[in-house]
Design a protein around this motif. Sequence first.
Motif, short mmCIF file in Angstrom:
data_model
loop_
_atom_site.label_atom_id
_atom_site.label_comp_id
_atom_site.label_asym_id
_atom_site.label_seq_id
_atom_site.Cartn_x
_atom_site.Cartn_y
_atom_site.Cartn_z
N UNK A 1 6.15 -3.97 6.99
CA UNK A 1 6.73 -4.21 5.67
C UNK A 1 7.81 -5.28 5.71
N UNK A 2 8.49 -5.38 6.87
CA UNK A 2 9.54 -6.39 7.03
C UNK A 2 8.99 -7.73 7.52
N UNK B 1 0.83 -1.20 0.00
CA UNK B 1 0.00 0.00 0.00
C UNK B 1 0.87 1.25 0.00
N UNK B 2 1.89 1.26 0.84
CA UNK B 2 2.77 2.44 0.90
C UNK B 2 3.53 2.63 -0.42
N UNK B 3 3.96 1.54 -1.02
CA UNK B 3 4.66 1.66 -2.31
C UNK B 3 3.74 2.25 -3.37
N UNK B 4 2.51 1.79 -3.39
CA UNK B 4 1.54 2.33 -4.36
C UNK B 4 1.32 3.82 -4.12
N UNK B 5 1.13 4.23 -2.88
CA UNK B 5 0.91 5.64 -2.58
C UNK B 5 2.13 6.49 -2.90
N UNK B 6 3.31 5.92 -2.69
CA UNK B 6 4.55 6.66 -2.97
C UNK B 6 4.74 6.93 -4.46
N UNK B 7 3.98 6.24 -5.30
CA UNK B 7 4.10 6.44 -6.74
C UNK B 7 3.43 7.71 -7.24
N UNK C 1 2.92 11.82 -7.28
CA UNK C 1 3.76 13.01 -7.10
C UNK C 1 3.07 13.97 -6.14
N UNK C 2 3.09 13.59 -4.87
CA UNK C 2 2.41 14.34 -3.83
C UNK C 2 3.26 14.40 -2.58
N UNK C 3 3.12 15.46 -1.77
CA UNK C 3 3.74 15.49 -0.44
C UNK C 3 2.90 14.63 0.51
N UNK C 4 2.97 13.32 0.30
CA UNK C 4 2.02 12.39 0.91
C UNK C 4 2.67 11.62 2.05
N UNK C 5 1.93 11.49 3.13
CA UNK C 5 2.37 10.72 4.29
C UNK C 5 1.33 9.66 4.60
N UNK C 6 1.77 8.40 4.68
CA UNK C 6 0.89 7.31 5.05
C UNK C 6 1.00 7.06 6.54
N UNK C 7 -0.15 7.01 7.21
CA UNK C 7 -0.19 6.81 8.66
C UNK C 7 -0.94 5.50 8.93
N UNK C 8 -0.19 4.41 9.17
CA UNK C 8 -0.85 3.14 9.45
C UNK C 8 -1.44 3.18 10.86
N UNK C 9 -2.74 2.97 10.95
CA UNK C 9 -3.46 3.20 12.21
C UNK C 9 -3.64 1.94 13.06
N UNK C 10 -3.18 0.79 12.59
CA UNK C 10 -3.53 -0.47 13.24
C UNK C 10 -2.34 -1.23 13.81
N UNK C 11 -1.21 -0.58 13.98
CA UNK C 11 -0.04 -1.26 14.52
C UNK C 11 -0.01 -1.27 16.04
N UNK C 12 0.82 -2.11 16.63
CA UNK C 12 0.86 -2.25 18.09
C UNK C 12 1.38 -1.02 18.82
N UNK C 13 2.33 -0.31 18.23
CA UNK C 13 2.84 0.88 18.92
C UNK C 13 1.76 1.96 19.02
N UNK C 14 1.00 2.15 17.94
CA UNK C 14 -0.10 3.11 17.97
C UNK C 14 -1.13 2.69 19.01
N UNK C 15 -1.46 1.41 19.04
CA UNK C 15 -2.43 0.92 20.02
C UNK C 15 -1.93 1.15 21.45
#
Length: 374
Positions: free
Chosen positions: A364-365, A71-77, A79-93
């Motif tokens: 991603x890893x 998903x991040x790779x697709x969004x990075x394609x 030409x925007x000052x775009x930031x992806x914020x994954x909302x479902x990870x353990x650190x955020x929780x």
Amino acid sequence: MEYVQERVATLHAFGEGAPDAPTDRAAVVVPMTEREYAGLAAERVLSELEALEPARVIVPLRAPAERVGAFREWLDGFDLPLETLWCDGPRVADLLADAGLDGERGKGRDVWLALGQALREEYVVVHDADTKSYSRDYVRRLLFPLANGFDFSKGYYARVENGQLYGRLFRLFYTPLVRALRDATPDSEFLGYMAAFRYALAGEFAATSDVVASLPLQRTWGLEVGTLAAAYDAVGVDRAAQVDLGSYEHDHRAVSGPTGLSDMSRSVGAALLRATEDHGVAVDYDALPDAYRRTAESYVERYAADAAFNGLSYDRGGERRQVRTYAESIAPPGPDDRLPSWDDTDLSPAAVVEAAHADARDAAAGDVTGSTDD
């Protein structure tokens, strides 16, 4: 075409294009779930934003861990000052839990997480990514009022697609429910304000960053109604506006199912009724379901006439069944689990971004799993 003003200022689209607006001082928040990945509607939205050149685009993402990298790779394609914020990870929780903000996941929670970062810009625009007819003009129209004496703006549009009327939750639930509440309490300014919006359940709104920082948010499907109510407290009637976004087509939901309109009606109804109580209206929950049904059934006849007038197909029986289903969702709203305004929390937006990015790197890893519970 019409030019009628409502209780809130109503800005009509009489011609093509859109007025000049401060897009270079705006953050655009576009919540996405895994179903938007590489979809035609989302591709159109992001491509149109490329031509708009906003100051910042933030995509709060709700998706399983195994989809985050792609998903991040697709969004990075784009030409925007775009930031992806994954909302479902353990650190955020964990971060939210430590701040006493853990709770139900949903669209509202995702948007709230992104808004903390969006506050770095002067203006903030929020809209969905499932719009097949999306135009960069939507952002300009939403921003124009903010540079011209208003502090909050809401989009509206007609949902007429494939030879029939859509927007069922708004037409058959929200509007007649507000009408029934107003009939019982006609002197409520708050209910007059809530009734004035031509598409109160639209996902498109904009506000100054100061106003956005003051808004508590619903966690799930009550987001749009809760935002309108919070904007009333923040700016009042005279500094709110609604703008015509013109043609609008997007995905449709089934009535039943875990993300269907019946489930959404419970969240929307709870948000509306809680806000109504908060603004001094005593709700008679014994009488309200019947009052709603009577009002909604009269609306069915009006929509049937409107559809016939325009040569559209219309299923009276199906619409009446939806009214009966929605009536079952009318009940006292229960505990208030809204997320606080960013002004009223000690949580740092920078800490949210750091946690979300670290979670996304691990995902991603292949080193982390996430949750996408609604």
